[in-house]
Design a protein around this motif. Structure first.
Motif, PDB file in Angstrom:
ATOM      1  N   ALA A   1       0.806  -1.223   0.000  1.00 56.59           N
ATOM      2  CA  ALA A   1       0.000   0.000   0.000  1.00 56.59           C
ATOM      3  C   ALA A   1       0.843   1.280   0.000  1.00 56.59           C
ATOM      4  CB  ALA A   1      -0.925  -0.004   1.208  1.00 56.59           C
ATOM      5  N   ILE A   2       2.110   1.216   0.368  1.00 58.04           N
ATOM      6  CA  ILE A   2       3.026   2.361   0.423  1.00 58.04           C
ATOM      7  C   ILE A   2       2.687   3.294   1.583  1.00 58.04           C
ATOM      8  CG2 ILE A   2       3.958   4.376  -0.770  1.00 58.04           C
ATOM      9  CD1 ILE A   2       3.497   2.997  -3.377  1.00 58.04           C
ATOM     10  N   SER A   3       1.413   3.625   1.791  1.00 56.67           N
ATOM     11  CA  SER A   3       1.044   4.505   2.904  1.00 56.67           C
ATOM     12  C   SER A   3      -0.136   3.917   3.656  1.00 56.67           C
ATOM     13  CB  SER A   3       0.696   5.907   2.393  1.00 56.67           C
ATOM     14  OG  SER A   3      -0.494   5.868   1.624  1.00 56.67           O
ATOM     15  N   ILE A   4      -0.168   4.140   4.955  1.00 55.66           N
ATOM     16  CA  ILE A   4      -1.279   3.673   5.781  1.00 55.66           C
ATOM     17  C   ILE A   4      -1.679   4.792   6.723  1.00 55.66           C
ATOM     18  CG2 ILE A   4      -0.547   1.266   5.686  1.00 55.66           C
ATOM     19  CD1 ILE A   4       0.490   1.573   8.548  1.00 55.66           C
ATOM     20  N   ASN A   5      -2.919   4.771   7.174  1.00 59.22           N
ATOM     21  CA  ASN A   5      -3.373   5.709   8.210  1.00 59.22           C
ATOM     22  C   ASN A   5      -4.397   5.010   9.086  1.00 59.22           C
ATOM     23  OD1 ASN A   5      -6.256   6.488   7.376  1.00 59.22           O
ATOM     24  ND2 ASN A   5      -5.109   6.724   5.455  1.00 59.22           N
ATOM     25  N   PRO A   6      -4.731   5.577  10.247  1.00 60.10           N
ATOM     26  CA  PRO A   6      -5.606   4.871  11.204  1.00 60.10           C
ATOM     27  C   PRO A   6      -6.974   4.512  10.639  1.00 60.10           C
ATOM     28  CG  PRO A   6      -4.495   6.698  12.283  1.00 60.10           C
ATOM     29  CD  PRO A   6      -4.178   6.827  10.830  1.00 60.10           C
ATOM     30  N   ASN A   7      -7.470   5.275   9.659  1.00 55.09           N
ATOM     31  CA  ASN A   7      -8.794   4.975   9.117  1.00 55.09           C
ATOM     32  C   ASN A   7      -8.828   3.683   8.304  1.00 55.09           C
ATOM     33  OD1 ASN A   7     -10.049   7.219  10.227  1.00 55.09           O
ATOM     34  ND2 ASN A   7      -9.426   8.534   8.510  1.00 55.09           N
ATOM     35  N   ASP A   8      -7.655   3.130   8.008  1.00 57.42           N
ATOM     36  CA  ASP A   8      -7.625   1.840   7.304  1.00 57.42           C
ATOM     37  C   ASP A   8      -8.007   0.687   8.221  1.00 57.42           C
ATOM     38  OD1 ASP A   8      -6.718   2.964   4.902  1.00 57.42           O
ATOM     39  OD2 ASP A   8      -4.639   2.941   5.602  1.00 57.42           O
ATOM     40  N   PHE A   9      -8.130   0.945   9.516  1.00 60.31           N
ATOM     41  CA  PHE A   9      -8.326  -0.147  10.483  1.00 60.31           C
ATOM     42  C   PHE A   9      -9.578   0.083  11.319  1.00 60.31           C
ATOM     43  CE2 PHE A   9      -3.782   0.706   9.792  1.00 60.31           C
ATOM     44  CZ  PHE A   9      -3.450  -0.451   9.100  1.00 60.31           C
ATOM     45  N   GLN A  10     -10.690   0.274  10.621  1.00 61.79           N
ATOM     46  CA  GLN A  10     -11.960   0.524  11.290  1.00 61.79           C
ATOM     47  C   GLN A  10     -12.550  -0.775  11.855  1.00 61.79           C
ATOM     48  OE1 GLN A  10     -13.439   3.499  11.573  1.00 61.79           O
ATOM     49  NE2 GLN A  10     -12.348   4.805  10.120  1.00 61.79           N
ATOM     50  N   PHE A  11     -13.482  -0.607  12.802  1.00 63.62           N
ATOM     51  CA  PHE A  11     -14.173  -1.759  13.387  1.00 63.62           C
ATOM     52  C   PHE A  11     -14.937  -2.548  12.319  1.00 63.62           C
ATOM     53  CE2 PHE A  11     -18.396  -3.192  14.823  1.00 63.62           C
ATOM     54  CZ  PHE A  11     -18.004  -4.296  15.552  1.00 63.62           C
ATOM     55  N   LEU A  12     -15.396  -1.843  11.281  1.00 63.52           N
ATOM     56  CA  LEU A  12     -16.160  -2.511  10.223  1.00 63.52           C
ATOM     57  C   LEU A  12     -15.378  -3.666   9.604  1.00 63.52           C
ATOM     58  CD1 LEU A  12     -18.740  -2.549   8.547  1.00 63.52           C
ATOM     59  CD2 LEU A  12     -17.651  -0.957   6.947  1.00 63.52           C
ATOM     60  N   LEU A  13     -14.056  -3.534   9.532  1.00 64.43           N
ATOM     61  CA  LEU A  13     -13.259  -4.616   8.967  1.00 64.43           C
ATOM     62  C   LEU A  13     -13.314  -5.856   9.860  1.00 64.43           C
ATOM     63  CD1 LEU A  13     -11.405  -5.636   6.776  1.00 64.43           C
ATOM     64  CD2 LEU A  13      -9.471  -4.609   7.972  1.00 64.43           C
ATOM     65  N   SER A  14     -13.251  -5.651  11.185  1.00 63.50           N
ATOM     66  CA  SER A  14     -13.380  -6.791  12.109  1.00 63.50           C
ATOM     67  C   SER A  14     -14.733  -7.470  11.928  1.00 63.50           C
ATOM     68  CB  SER A  14     -13.242  -6.316  13.564  1.00 63.50           C
ATOM     69  OG  SER A  14     -11.917  -6.017  13.877  1.00 63.50           O
ATOM     70  N   ALA A  15     -15.804  -6.648  11.821  1.00 67.89           N
ATOM     71  CA  ALA A  15     -17.151  -7.214  11.669  1.00 67.89           C
ATOM     72  C   ALA A  15     -17.272  -7.962  10.338  1.00 67.89           C
ATOM     73  CB  ALA A  15     -18.180  -6.093  11.745  1.00 67.89           C
ATOM     74  N   THR A  16     -16.653  -7.438   9.294  1.00 57.65           N
ATOM     75  CA  THR A  16     -16.732  -8.092   7.981  1.00 57.65           C
ATOM     76  C   THR A  16     -16.024  -9.439   7.991  1.00 57.65           C
ATOM     77  OG1 THR A  16     -16.772  -5.913   6.937  1.00 57.65           O
ATOM     78  CG2 THR A  16     -16.252  -7.791   5.527  1.00 57.65           C
ATOM     79  N   ILE A  17     -14.844  -9.481   8.602  1.00 59.34           N
ATOM     80  CA  ILE A  17     -14.111 -10.751   8.665  1.00 59.34           C
ATOM     81  C   ILE A  17     -14.864 -11.765   9.520  1.00 59.34           C
ATOM     82  CG2 ILE A  17     -11.926 -11.836   9.270  1.00 59.34           C
ATOM     83  CD1 ILE A  17     -11.784  -9.925   6.910  1.00 59.34           C
ATOM     84  N   LEU A  18     -15.469 -11.282  10.603  1.00 57.96           N
ATOM     85  CA  LEU A  18     -16.263 -12.187  11.438  1.00 57.96           C
ATOM     86  C   LEU A  18     -17.464 -12.715  10.653  1.00 57.96           C
ATOM     87  CD1 LEU A  18     -16.740 -13.475  14.196  1.00 57.96           C
ATOM     88  CD2 LEU A  18     -18.027 -11.432  14.852  1.00 57.96           C
ATOM     89  N   ALA A  19     -18.104 -11.845   9.857  1.00 63.75           N
ATOM     90  CA  ALA A  19     -19.222 -12.286   9.011  1.00 63.75           C
ATOM     91  C   ALA A  19     -18.767 -13.342   8.009  1.00 63.75           C
ATOM     92  CB  ALA A  19     -19.822 -11.089   8.277  1.00 63.75           C
ATOM     93  N   ALA A  20     -17.559 -13.175   7.481  1.00 60.17           N
ATOM     94  CA  ALA A  20     -17.031 -14.160   6.535  1.00 60.17           C
ATOM     95  C   ALA A  20     -16.831 -15.512   7.202  1.00 60.17           C
ATOM     96  CB  ALA A  20     -15.714 -13.655   5.943  1.00 60.17           C
ATOM     97  N   VAL A  21     -16.317 -15.500   8.439  1.00 61.32           N
ATOM     98  CA  VAL A  21     -16.090 -16.756   9.172  1.00 61.32           C
ATOM     99  C   VAL A  21     -17.415 -17.469   9.431  1.00 61.32           C
ATOM    100  CG1 VAL A  21     -15.292 -17.724  11.360  1.00 61.32           C
ATOM    101  CG2 VAL A  21     -13.932 -15.971  10.203  1.00 61.32           C
ATOM    102  N   VAL A  22     -18.414 -16.705   9.899  1.00 66.98           N
ATOM    103  CA  VAL A  22     -19.717 -17.302  10.205  1.00 66.98           C
ATOM    104  C   VAL A  22     -20.412 -17.762   8.928  1.00 66.98           C
ATOM    105  CG1 VAL A  22     -21.985 -16.848  11.199  1.00 66.98           C
ATOM    106  CG2 VAL A  22     -19.936 -15.915  12.288  1.00 66.98           C
ATOM    107  N   MET A  23     -20.322 -16.941   7.888  1.00 71.30           N
ATOM    108  CA  MET A  23     -20.988 -17.269   6.624  1.00 71.30           C
ATOM    109  C   MET A  23     -20.413 -18.540   5.999  1.00 71.30           C
ATOM    110  SD  MET A  23     -21.192 -14.818   3.277  1.00 71.30           S
ATOM    111  CE  MET A  23     -21.828 -15.395   1.707  1.00 71.30           C
ATOM    112  N   GLY A  24     -19.094 -18.699   6.067  1.00 74.14           N
ATOM    113  CA  GLY A  24     -18.474 -19.862   5.447  1.00 74.14           C
ATOM    114  C   GLY A  24     -18.663 -21.131   6.241  1.00 74.14           C
ATOM    115  N   GLY A  25     -18.745 -21.010   7.555  1.00 73.25           N
ATOM    116  CA  GLY A  25     -18.859 -22.196   8.399  1.00 73.25           C
ATOM    117  C   GLY A  25     -17.763 -22.167   9.443  1.00 73.25           C
TER     118      GLY A  25
END
Length: 389
Positions: A281-305
């Motif tokens: 990515a070359i550059s990062i900032n704190p907004n790249d790590f929102q809670f929504l990403l945690s919720a999305t990954i958790l949804a992926a885990v539950v959705m897949g099994g």
């Protein structure tokens, strides 16, 4: 009543089909399995093909979204599955470890000038230490209490990064170095740039494919390690904790130690992905790590099994790919995506590819992501009927 019966019949049919495929896989000779593994890896390496782009991603660059979000979500989901699916610990702050890995790459790379591979090892170590630091005071909690604490940890990491000028504050870090390149890479005398039109070890700004190949290598290593842990004494201890922590402790399982191990391993995987992502990515900032990403990954885990590695990877792929595939529908794509998730919860509450063990736990009413501190009715449980008696 008829609608309920037809719905239950549909779910049972899917379950029987999954069981039949699983039994067939178990009876498959070892060499055939290895052939399939190799074919899957080759298939993953061929995914950035331009011939797939018009269907898979008609609105955005296919090779770019293969690295992020698809590949990134898959690796993060594998890491979160160790914590949530295997150990049964509900973690809502997993993005924090992804952030720690990203900032480790950014700060060490720009200020100390270390090599990417050394930073990757150090970043994994830092994230494992972060997992232990979070786990030591919090893993005596269970269920929703643990979820709240981990959610707070994720937000603390992001807000601390935003308010700390020494690490870039809200502007983040720029000028993150790429992994070291090897130009004109040859294997068995074959020059890849001449034959396939891509230099797989040349890491630049314009071509995302070398980063994707590096991500595939990381994913393969992570999958091998996770499967080895799952089939070992560690995996059996995690399953015992997930099913009934009190019973596991009575039977002599050092539950706190194994929960700490699950947190450290999950954090290490998330951190490794953070290092790799920041290097591209070359550059990062704190907004790249929102809670929504945690919720999305958790949804992926539950959705897949939850608890089943192939299912988790499939869920992460769909969660990352579907919004990009239907990007042409603009805001309506998220509406359709939400409708798909709701339909899944109705027709397949245990996920697309649940493991047989996890489905049995759900049917007994103790499934989900552990017991979450309480008994959770499963889709076929008779809790209401028993209560009425």
């Amino acid at each position: 009543m008829n609608q309920k019966n037809s719905l239950a019949g549909f779910r049972n049919g899917l379950g029987r089909f999954g069981d039949a495929m699983h039994d067939r896989w178990l009876s498959t000779p070892g060499w055939q399995r290895w052939v399939l593994y190799v074919l899957l890896i080759v298939g993953a390496l061929l995914l950035p093909s331009e011939s797939l782009a018009p269907f898979m991603s008609p609105y955005t660059d296919w090779a770019s979204i293969l690295f992020f979000p698809i590949g990134t979500y898959v690796v993060l989901a594998i890491g979160l599955n160790v914590v949530v699916g295997q150990a049964g610990l509900l973690d809502l702050g997993f993005v924090a470890f992804y952030a720690v890995g990203g900032y480790a790459m950014a700060l060490i790379g720009t200020r100390l000038g270390w090599n990417f591979w050394l930073i990757l090892v150090v970043g994994i170590g830092i994230c494992a230490l972060s997992g232990l630091t979070l786990g030591a005071p919090t893993l005596r909690l269970r269920g929703d209490y643990l979820a709240i604490v981990t959610l707070g940890f994720g937000e603390i990491i992001r807000i601390t990064a935003r308010n700390t000028d020494e690490i870039g504050g809200p502007n983040g870090v720029r000028g993150i170095p790429h992994p070291p390149s090897v130009e004109d890479f040859k294997l068995f005398g074959v020059n890849f740039s001449e034959v396939f039109g891509v230099d797989p070890l040349k890491y630049g700004v314009l071509d995302p494919r070398p980063y994707y190949y590096l991500l595939v290598a990381l994913a393969v290593i992570v999958i091998i390690l996770v499967k080895r842990w799952e089939k070992s004494r560690v995996g059996r201890a995690w399953a015992a904790i997930r099913e009934d922590e009190d019973a596991a402790e009575v039977m002599g399982v050092p539950t706190f130690r194994f929960k700490m191990l699950a947190f450290a391993i999950g954090a290490s995987i998330g951190g490794a992905m953070g290092v790799l992502w920041a290097a591209k990515a070359i550059s990062i900032n704190p907004n790249d790590f929102q809670f929504l990403l945690s919720a999305t990954i958790l949804a992926a885990v539950v959705m897949g099994g939850s608890g089943n590695l192939p299912g988790v990877m499939l869920g992460a792929f769909l969660v990352a790919w579907l919004p990009e595939r239907f990007r042409g529908l603009q805001e309506y794509r998220m509406l359709i995506f939400g409708a798909v998730l709701v339909a899944l919860m109705i027709f397949r509450p245990e996920g697309l590819l649940p493991s047989r063990q996890r489905r049995a736990e759900l049917q007994e009413g103790t499934g989900g992501m552990g017991t979450l501190g309480a008994e959770v009715p499963g889709p076929d449980s008779q809790v209401e009927e028993v209560a009425s008696k």
